[in-house]
Structure formats: C-alpha cells, structure tokens
Design an enzyme around this catalytic site. Structure first.
Site, PDB file in Angstrom:
ATOM      1  N   SER A   1       0.683  -1.146   0.094  1.00 34.63           N
ATOM      2  CA  SER A   1       0.161   0.078  -0.025  1.00 34.63           C
ATOM      3  C   SER A   1       1.057   1.047   0.015  1.00 34.63           C
ATOM      4  O   SER A   1       1.585   1.432  -0.927  1.00 34.63           O
ATOM      5  CB  SER A   1      -0.955  -0.084   1.416  1.00 34.63           C
ATOM      6  OG  SER A   1      -2.008   0.897   1.123  1.00 34.63           O
TER       7      SER A   1
ATOM      8  N   ASP B   1      -8.798  -4.402  -6.478  1.00 36.31           N
ATOM      9  CA  ASP B   1      -8.454  -3.212  -5.958  1.00 36.31           C
ATOM     10  C   ASP B   1      -8.698  -2.037  -6.643  1.00 36.31           C
ATOM     11  O   ASP B   1      -8.476  -1.769  -7.817  1.00 36.31           O
ATOM     12  CB  ASP B   1      -7.022  -3.373  -5.751  1.00 36.31           C
ATOM     13  CG  ASP B   1      -6.337  -2.225  -4.883  1.00 36.31           C
ATOM     14  OD1 ASP B   1      -6.791  -1.256  -4.716  1.00 36.31           O
ATOM     15  OD2 ASP B   1      -5.265  -2.427  -4.450  1.00 36.31           O
TER      16      ASP B   1
ATOM     17  N   HIS C   1      -8.266  -4.095  -1.853  1.00 34.44           N
ATOM     18  CA  HIS C   1      -7.012  -3.502  -1.519  1.00 34.44           C
ATOM     19  C   HIS C   1      -6.527  -4.268  -0.490  1.00 34.44           C
ATOM     20  O   HIS C   1      -5.249  -4.573  -0.196  1.00 34.44           O
ATOM     21  CB  HIS C   1      -7.177  -1.837  -1.299  1.00 34.44           C
ATOM     22  CG  HIS C   1      -5.625  -1.293  -0.852  1.00 34.44           C
ATOM     23  ND1 HIS C   1      -4.622  -1.458  -2.003  1.00 34.44           N
ATOM     24  CD2 HIS C   1      -5.302  -0.686  -0.144  1.00 34.44           C
ATOM     25  CE1 HIS C   1      -3.591  -0.720  -1.282  1.00 34.44           C
ATOM     26  NE2 HIS C   1      -4.111  -0.293  -0.258  1.00 34.44           N
TER      27      HIS C   1
END
Length: 370
Positions: free
Chosen positions: A149, A316, A349
């Site tokens: 991330s 995502d 995600h």
C-alpha cells in the site's frame, strides 16, 4: 490526542536536524521499529517491511509483545517471510502516531505538540528515515525490501534515493504515483476531518475531539479498501434486527452500515486525526515521474535491483492492478528481472492482509529463490 505505541517497540534517534523534502526540519526525532529473527554474521539476510498508512510496526508477535500483529499469518518461523532464515525489520512511518515522530508528538524545541507546525510530509521523508534505521543496525544492503500500500510507495522512494540499498523488492498493492480517484477519495477524507467543528485547525484535545470527522474519513477509506464483490458476499441487502436499530430518521438500517459504523468507531480511538491528514497528503504528492522529467516508466527504470515481484488484486479500486503491472514494466525497462502477478482476491486493496492463501505462496517462492 496521545500517541499509540505498541509494547516492545524499539526506537532509532534520527539525525538532528533531519531535513524534510518540502522544507523544514525535525530536531531529535525518532523512528519506531520492531524486528524478528537474527541478523547473520555478514548482515546479508535482512528484509525491511514498509507498511501502509495506518499500521504500526507490530507486524507479528515476538518475545517482547505476544499480541498478534497486522501481518501475523505472513511473518514468522516457517511462514512466507520465514524468520528462521531472515532478519526482518518493520518500520513505523515518519509522521505516524504509532511511535515515530509525527504531528501528535511533542516538539522538543517548543515543548508543545507539533500539530500543524509539523513540516510538510513527503513519502521521501519516510524513506530516508527508514534507511537510517537500516544503517544503524549495521546493514549495508537488504536482501529484500517489501512495501505494501503506502509502503509500496515508500519502498520505491527508498530504491530511488538509496541505490544499492537492496538486492530485491516485493511491491504489494502499491503504486508509483497516486491516481486521480485515490486523490479524490483522500481529499474527501481530509475534508471530513477539517470540517468537524472540534478539529479547530488541529488544536483539538481529548475533550473536544473531531471524532465525527475521523469516523466518516475512516468509513470512506474502508469502502475503498475492499470491493463491491466482497460487500455483496458478506452483507448483501441484509437488514439489522429490530433491537439493533433506533428511531433516528435515516439511521442505520442495513448490516453493511452497522459494520462501517463499528469499524470506524474502533479506529477513531487508535489514530490521530492530524497524522491522518499528513500521511494522506504525502501519498497524493508522491510521483516517481518526478525523477525522470514526467516519465513514470523512465523513473522506475532508474531503479537498479536484481529481482522484483509486483503483486496485487484485480478487485483493488484504490491501487488498481494496472499500477502494479506498471511497476513491473518500469523495473524491467531498467534491467531488473521483474515479475507481475495479479490475483483474483475478492477483498480488494486489503487482500494482502487477509488473503494469505493467495499472497503468501508467491511471496514465499520469491524469497526462497534469493
């Protein structure tokens, strides 16, 4: 609001003054980190993990903190990141409220909390701070650098700013720049915090705290961290039982609403709003293209490592799969043996945190081949 520091945290005192990319400097700042495994005699078996926006450095349990960490199933003896072989470091990002110096920390010069006097924060600042920790531990080169991330951004910044710091890289659900959709979502999150009347230009306290603003910001985030596919499977259109609702007009009615409310309520008491603002904006600003006259592929090609794995989820929406594909393409352009892997995880995600069955094997295979 105070900081939230996990037991067993270790601390590195940053060089003082510590210069920030966009101007300003920090004095007597520190970085929180944790370690697992044992560094070998040649200091050649080290792995650095750079986390996302909200996690602390407690990625897994250890002797000084038996609580499970945020990546417990991925990190440990015999796990994909095998601490019987690797010496693993996880750093809490500069600007956070989980032990590293940030807006919720006290400024040693003024003896007051930094709040909005904290200098503008860039991803590159977190990168430089993390590498100070690595060098302080006697490590000249990492066997691998793992970022997920926001940490994927920080990892790329590390590789650009500190050539030869790592032999390999795993970028998980990361990106080389923020896309307009992601910037827009984070803009709304920051607006929710700033419009809370208790925010007071960052001068809130525990009695007058922008809880509503941070709660809404977190709800927006959680919606983008998962996928519509998962929401459908977990909640559908199921309504709450009558004892879970109240007579408030337009109040909670569906289970998905209740889930978001409960999740956000827990979060607001574990994260500082000003830190959220700073870290969020640092992600918007980051752009590898700045390192190659606006050409993102050329910017990635400047990175010199032997091997890389870019991995993400097709569901995502915050860091779309094409961004991991782009990372692999750019690294290959620079001569890296880079592999791209897109998984069909329904968790969006956040899949790298929960779909260990999907993400674990390719990470293990990559590290086993080093």
């Amino acid at each position: 609001m105070t900081e939230f520091i996990p037991p067993g945290s270790l601390f590195h005192a940053l060089s003082s003054p510590f210069a920030m990319k966009r101007g300003g400097q920090l004095h007597h700042a520190r970085i929180a980190y944790e370690t697992w495994g044992r560094l070998n005699a040649g200091a050649t078996n080290a792995i650095l993990i750079m986390p996302g926006l909200s996690p602390n450095a407690h990625a897994a349990h250890h002797d000084s903190n038996a609580e499970p960490g945020w990546w417990e199933s991925m990190l440990g003896p015999g796990k994909p990141i095998d601490t019987d072989r690797w010496f693993v470091i996880c750093v809490n990002s500069l600007g956070s409220c989980k032990g590293s110096t940030g807006p919720a920390s006290y400024n040693p010069i003024t003896q007051a909390m930094y709040r909005l006097d904290f200098p503008a924060l860039s991803i590159e600042d977190g990168a430089n701070a993390a590498i100070e920790v690595v060098h302080a531990l006697g490590i000249k080169q990492l066997a691998s650098l793992i970022g997920n991330s926001m940490g994927g951004m920080t990892a790329l910044a590390i590789l650009l700013l500190h050539p030869d710091i790592a032999r390999s890289h795993i970028n998980i659900s990361g990106s080389a720049q923020a896309l307009p959709f992601s910037i827009a979502i984070r803009s709304l999150q920051r607006e929710a915090i700033r419009l809370d009347p208790h925010w007071k230009q960052g001068h809130y306290d525990d009695t007058h705290y922008p809880e509503s603003g941070l709660r809404i910001a977190r709800k927006l985030g959680v919606i983008t961290y998962r996928s519509a596919l998962e929401w459908d499977g977990r909640f559908g259109r199921v309504r709450l039982d009558s004892d879970q609702t109240n007579d408030t007009p337009f109040g909670l009615e569906f289970q998905i609403e209740n889930y978001l409310e409960s999740h956000a309520h827990r979060f607001v008491h574990t994260f500082d709003p000003n830190c959220y603002l700073y870290l969020s904006r640092s992600m918007d600003w980051f752009d590898v293209a700045e390192y190659a006259n606006g050409d993102i592929i050329a910017g990635l090609a400047r990175i010199r490592i032997q091997r890389a794995l870019a991995i993400g989820s097709h569901t995502d929406i915050l860091f779309p799969i094409q961004q991991q594909q782009q990372i692999a393409e750019g690294l290959r352009r620079g001569g890296t043996h880079a592999t791209f892997l897109g998984l069909d995880s329904p968790q969006g995600h956040d899949a790298f945190l929960v779909d260990i069955a999907g993400f674990g094997p390719p990470v293990k295979e990559f590290l086993d081949e080093l």
